[in-house]
Design a protein around this motif. Structure first.
Motif, PDB file in Angstrom:
ATOM      1  N   HIS A 147       0.857  -6.054  17.012  1.00  0.00           N
ATOM      2  CA  HIS A 147       1.282  -5.533  15.627  1.00  0.00           C
ATOM      3  C   HIS A 147       0.331  -4.553  15.772  1.00  0.00           C
ATOM      4  O   HIS A 147      -0.658  -5.010  17.119  1.00  0.00           O
ATOM      5  CB  HIS A 147       1.078  -7.010  14.583  1.00  0.00           C
ATOM      6  CG  HIS A 147       1.441  -7.865  13.829  1.00  0.00           C
ATOM      7  ND1 HIS A 147       1.767  -8.344  15.163  1.00  0.00           N
ATOM      8  CD2 HIS A 147       2.490  -7.946  13.550  1.00  0.00           C
ATOM      9  CE1 HIS A 147       3.490  -8.940  14.246  1.00  0.00           C
ATOM     10  NE2 HIS A 147       3.053  -8.281  12.748  1.00  0.00           N
ATOM     11  N   ALA A 148       0.185  -3.466  14.693  1.00  0.00           N
ATOM     12  CA  ALA A 148      -1.258  -2.211  15.068  1.00  0.00           C
ATOM     13  C   ALA A 148      -1.735  -2.319  14.056  1.00  0.00           C
ATOM     14  O   ALA A 148      -0.704  -2.970  12.909  1.00  0.00           O
ATOM     15  CB  ALA A 148      -0.636  -0.590  15.216  1.00  0.00           C
ATOM     16  N   LEU A 149      -2.697  -2.231  14.057  1.00  0.00           N
ATOM     17  CA  LEU A 149      -3.772  -2.035  12.172  1.00  0.00           C
ATOM     18  C   LEU A 149      -3.831  -0.145  11.894  1.00  0.00           C
ATOM     19  O   LEU A 149      -4.525  -0.258  12.513  1.00  0.00           O
ATOM     20  CB  LEU A 149      -5.012  -2.698  13.154  1.00  0.00           C
ATOM     21  CG  LEU A 149      -5.907  -2.914  11.475  1.00  0.00           C
ATOM     22  CD1 LEU A 149      -4.970  -3.899  10.785  1.00  0.00           C
ATOM     23  CD2 LEU A 149      -7.831  -3.449  12.240  1.00  0.00           C
ATOM     24  N   VAL A 150      -2.820  -0.644  11.173  1.00  0.00           N
ATOM     25  CA  VAL A 150      -2.680   0.475   9.757  1.00  0.00           C
ATOM     26  C   VAL A 150      -3.690   0.483   9.484  1.00  0.00           C
ATOM     27  O   VAL A 150      -3.726   0.024   8.676  1.00  0.00           O
ATOM     28  CB  VAL A 150      -1.886   0.775   9.578  1.00  0.00           C
ATOM     29  CG1 VAL A 150      -0.662   1.066  11.087  1.00  0.00           C
ATOM     30  CG2 VAL A 150      -1.077   0.078   8.911  1.00  0.00           C
ATOM     31  N   HIS A 151      -4.390   1.991   8.995  1.00  0.00           N
ATOM     32  CA  HIS A 151      -5.136   2.442   7.536  1.00  0.00           C
ATOM     33  C   HIS A 151      -4.582   2.737   7.013  1.00  0.00           C
ATOM     34  O   HIS A 151      -3.913   4.646   6.787  1.00  0.00           O
ATOM     35  CB  HIS A 151      -6.540   3.061   8.379  1.00  0.00           C
ATOM     36  CG  HIS A 151      -7.507   3.533   7.432  1.00  0.00           C
ATOM     37  ND1 HIS A 151      -8.211   4.362   8.008  1.00  0.00           N
ATOM     38  CD2 HIS A 151      -8.054   3.187   6.196  1.00  0.00           C
ATOM     39  CE1 HIS A 151      -9.499   4.822   7.092  1.00  0.00           C
ATOM     40  NE2 HIS A 151      -8.715   4.242   5.837  1.00  0.00           N
ATOM     41  N   ALA A 152      -4.468   3.050   5.816  1.00  0.00           N
ATOM     42  CA  ALA A 152      -4.263   3.251   4.592  1.00  0.00           C
ATOM     43  C   ALA A 152      -5.296   4.458   4.234  1.00  0.00           C
ATOM     44  O   ALA A 152      -6.220   4.797   3.639  1.00  0.00           O
ATOM     45  CB  ALA A 152      -3.863   2.637   3.517  1.00  0.00           C
ATOM     46  N   ARG A 153      -5.227   5.664   4.870  1.00  0.00           N
ATOM     47  CA  ARG A 153      -6.592   6.614   4.797  1.00  0.00           C
ATOM     48  C   ARG A 153      -5.763   8.456   3.422  1.00  0.00           C
ATOM     49  O   ARG A 153      -4.776   8.825   4.056  1.00  0.00           O
ATOM     50  CB  ARG A 153      -6.280   7.275   6.104  1.00  0.00           C
ATOM     51  CG  ARG A 153      -7.132   8.189   6.169  1.00  0.00           C
ATOM     52  CD  ARG A 153      -7.451   8.540   8.225  1.00  0.00           C
ATOM     53  NE  ARG A 153      -7.799  10.034   8.198  1.00  0.00           N
ATOM     54  CZ  ARG A 153      -9.313   9.821   8.965  1.00  0.00           C
ATOM     55  NH1 ARG A 153      -9.246   8.582   9.257  1.00  0.00           N
ATOM     56  NH2 ARG A 153     -10.004  10.651   9.425  1.00  0.00           N
ATOM     57  N   ALA A 154      -6.547   8.676   3.073  1.00  0.00           N
ATOM     58  CA  ALA A 154      -6.685   9.946   1.752  1.00  0.00           C
ATOM     59  C   ALA A 154      -7.089  10.718   2.627  1.00  0.00           C
ATOM     60  O   ALA A 154      -8.020  10.766   3.548  1.00  0.00           O
ATOM     61  CB  ALA A 154      -7.478   9.234   1.154  1.00  0.00           C
ATOM     62  N   GLU A 155      -6.580  12.193   3.203  1.00  0.00           N
ATOM     63  CA  GLU A 155      -7.207  13.389   3.503  1.00  0.00           C
ATOM     64  C   GLU A 155      -6.631  14.206   2.463  1.00  0.00           C
ATOM     65  O   GLU A 155      -5.768  14.041   1.533  1.00  0.00           O
ATOM     66  CB  GLU A 155      -5.960  13.644   4.829  1.00  0.00           C
ATOM     67  CG  GLU A 155      -6.850  12.381   5.545  1.00  0.00           C
ATOM     68  CD  GLU A 155      -5.836  12.658   7.276  1.00  0.00           C
ATOM     69  OE1 GLU A 155      -5.559  13.668   8.013  1.00  0.00           O
ATOM     70  OE2 GLU A 155      -6.088  11.750   8.293  1.00  0.00           O
TER      71      GLU A 155
END
Lengths: 498, 498
Positions: B371-379
């Protein structure tokens, strides 16, 4: 080597969502609710009529100049709330070199907040029921309509209305003791809203829920029956219903053998196959997505915010804003006096469409699988240029000045369809919180044996494909979502109660 | 009742796309190409070096004031091309109340066109190969890098460059005699581009294709080997590779038994399982989508276009625009003199990042599935508020003024990882057409047995889940897509040729 199943518990505070292996089970449960007529539609209509008699909401047209709490910006002409909140009506300059009208200006509603449209679900005696609200909205032609359990803008629930708390909202905000059945942001009218999105949610609870005055548990079968009645199931309910995972059920939903039945039986069987099967699509989904990518990459639609006073072709007089030829829509003022709403009264500007529009899917059977004809349509308010729209979506009178070649494709096939080919017909209201007495004739029309010509901006798709796209944002526009809900309502014979 | 298969022929002019029933076959064909080292990486690197010797492209820094064909708008300070085409650098005002820096202003590139990044594929002796181009871009640190077959802005192919026709473009425009393997618009750097999207395409042809000077057919295995070499596979190639349907292959890709092997064998087997299986995800996909819907509905990030001259905190002097503390990036001028490009020379403004950034996935095995750790990121430049980003994506020096609590989560886990936990490491360039000598250290770091803390803005996902999301636009940002390509390159042991 065995594949491990679900292994990690959800993180603290994370939502519990139906696991992939449960999807078939969920589809079956939804199909069971759709097959269940509950206690029929007549009782619900009587309940609505009874509530309407006891409701004291009135909505009256007033001049825009007299709207309490709203002002016209002296520089731009925009209609803005005194607090700067809620929404604004400003102007939009639209350049669409690929369309029949390459350039125009119009008023548009700007409401950047993402609201929640949420329906609570709970199982009773093995059948899922959905909690609907009999809600008075200022734009409704008939007082009360069935709305989702919660229909709340961010201003609603952050207290900008200075009103009462929104009932049941906590079920959609807290992330424990619930199962999320659907949760996806979807666009609303791209012709009238600039980049408006709402969060469409269906949340299942297992605990007892207090049923407040004006709320009622209904099976999906009941809701499907009510969709056929004019102006009863409101737009917000229709879009949330469309976002339910409605396809992929393994159970057979037939009320009898599909062969040897009536013509309607054959249609229903084709509809069920269209919902059940991943195969059998005229265009595989990757091809459909590639076509949509192509349309979104090549259709040019440029929009630019302008002042409401700069919308050439529109005139503000007699307390409203209208198109100079009386087309499209008016911007009007409405004074609401209500008991049983968040606050006891308020004024607001609204959009009032001119005339009743046509929103229609052409459908056809392809080797026994029903397909609907979707249109890759550009609307100025879309976040992403093009969404899939119904085959026909227009107010025919708006197009009478245009040359014949610019007449909306397939409009004549819909208007001239033989009565036995009209599989669904009801006049349904658009959102009564922003649109005043604004209604469309929703139609599902089966194409005759002669077929219809192909068009590069249109594709035949199955219900299963549409359902897959509805897991994601911005594939189907709000009119197409309403029609998807209507299409699914045809899975079972009308029991003729209403 | 039997379910009919594909029934309708594609409409005239419609694309031929791999049918759903062929998806497994396609996944197997891609897996076969990934398992094939072709003629190795050394030969490709030699070929690149040889071409570089014969290339006459030079890119030199010049003051912004001296850029031929570009001007500074006297009113706004924006950098615009004399024709108004290509792109503009203006200012952006960003309000992000949920982030560590609640408000800032910055320069940003505005390039509203959707370009095409297309890779041509063809089968040779049963193995898919991809046609890559050795391309000189002005921002490249090292002259030539491997770019897609076609890397064209709309200005390129509509002739705004007044240059030569783009080779091979016709394969991506015409809709006959080809099979579309991937076709999806994806975002680019949301920190530096405002709402930029490119169309990522892979198209398979069955006919012979002329191989022009500077082009070469490579297997996916070769490309995977080259990804481990610094600054060879360019950003556009990486994002297109990530959009290939890389998962779901039925074939076993092992080079030997997965049990009883080395530690690397165990990692590779977990990676392959992560790509192969629809089950085994820590969070089912509906839950993942609901979490992302929640983030996109609640994270506030408001942007407003302003003049480049209004970007407080930024200074224009010495012929460039820089942050007052020397952070983030500079806007610089570049004069390009080139042979073998569309035109013989041009000037352009570019963004030059300060320092080398870190782009990293933390990964972990959960019962044998990576599993990879993804980030819900605002840009600020995203079309849709939030996309899934790498676990870490930052230039550490930009954050040294911030309080410890605002330090990017998981950065220390990445920077302090034991060497044997670093599964992938290469310094790769960002797009050389807009970014000057702008590079990131791309890392895949396996979490140790102690694990890492949970964080509400992060989720563990499988490669199969990421692959499903990559069928659609705007789920994974460009840095995450690059890392997905890098992760897949670890499916096979490095054959140690480079």
């Amino acid at each position: 080597m065995p594949v491990p199943g679900r292994l990690l518990p959800p993180p603290p505070g994370g939502p519990a969502v139906t696991a992939p292996s449960d999807r078939g089970v969920l589809a079956d449960r939804i199909a069971r609710s759709a097959a269940d007529p509950g206690d029929g539609t007549a009782g619900v209509l009587g309940w609505l009529a009874d509530l309407a008699q006891r409701s004291f909401t009135t909505a009256e047209r007033v001049p825009l100049e007299e709207l309490a709490g709203w002002k016209t910006d002296p520089r731009t002409g925009d209609l803005v709330h005194d607090t700067g909140r809620f929404y604004t009506i400003h102007g939009l300059d639209v350049t669409a070199p690929d369309g029949p009208v390459p350039h125009w200006r119009q008023p548009i509603i700007d409401q950047p907040e993402v609201g929640v449209l949420g329906i609570l679900a709970r199982e009773f005696d093995g059948v899922l029921r959905f909690l609907l609200q009999a809600k008075a909205e200022p734009g409704n032609v008939n007082g009360l309509q069935l709305s989702p359990t919660v229909q709340a803008t961010r201003s609603n629930y952050t207290g900008a209305h200075r009103g009462r708390a929104v009932p049941y909202l906590e079920y959609f905000q807290r992330r424990d003791r619930r199962t999320v059945i659907a949760d996806v942001r979807q666009s609303e009218q791209g012709a009238w809203f600039r980049r408006k999105r709402n969060r469409n949610m269906v949340v299942e609870v297992r605990e007892d829920v207090e049923v407040r005055e004006g709320f009622r548990w209904l099976t999906l079968g009941q809701l499907h029956g009510l969709l056929a009645v004019d102006d009863v199931v409101n737009m917000d309910t229709r879009t949330v219903l469309a976002c339910l995972p409605l396809t992929g059920a393994a159970m057979h939903e037939g009320d009898g053998p599909a062969t040897g039945g009536t013509a309607d039986d054959g249609f229903r069987e084709a509809l069920r196959r269209s919902a059940r099967c991943a195969d059998g699509a005229a265009h595989p989904t990757p091809e459909l997505l590639s076509w949509l990518t192509d349309r979104r990459s090549t259709v040019e639609l440029r929009t630019r915010r302008i002042g409401l006073a700069e919308t050439d072709g529109w005139r503000r007089r007699d307390g409203r804003i209208s198109h100079e030829r009386g087309r499209f829509f008016d911007v009007v003022g409405v004074a609401v006096r209500a008991r049983g709403r968040e606050v006891d009264g308020w004024d607001q500007p609204m959009i009032a469409a001119v005339g009743t529009g046509i929103v229609a899917f052409l459908v056809r059977r392809v080797d026994g699988v029903l397909h609907a004809l979707v249109h890759a349509r550009a609307e100025p308010g879309f976040v992403d240029v093009v969404e899939l729209a119904p085959t026909v979506q227009c107010q025919p009178d708006n197009h009478i000045d245009l040359p014949a070649a610019a007449r909306p494709p397939y409009l004549d096939e819909v208007l001239r369809a033989a009565p036995e080919r009209v599989r669904f017909a009801a006049t349904l209201s658009e959102e009564g919180g922003r649109f005043f007495h604004t209604r469309n004739r929703y139609l599902v029309v089966e194409v005759g044996p002669a077929g219809v010509p192909e068009h590069p901006d249109y594709r035949w798709v199955t219900l299963r494909q549409l359902d897959g796209l509805l897991r994601h944002s911005h594939y189907l526009n709000v009119e197409a979502r309403s029609l998807v809900a209507c299409l699914h309502s045809l899975r079972h014979p009308n029991r003729g109660e209403s």
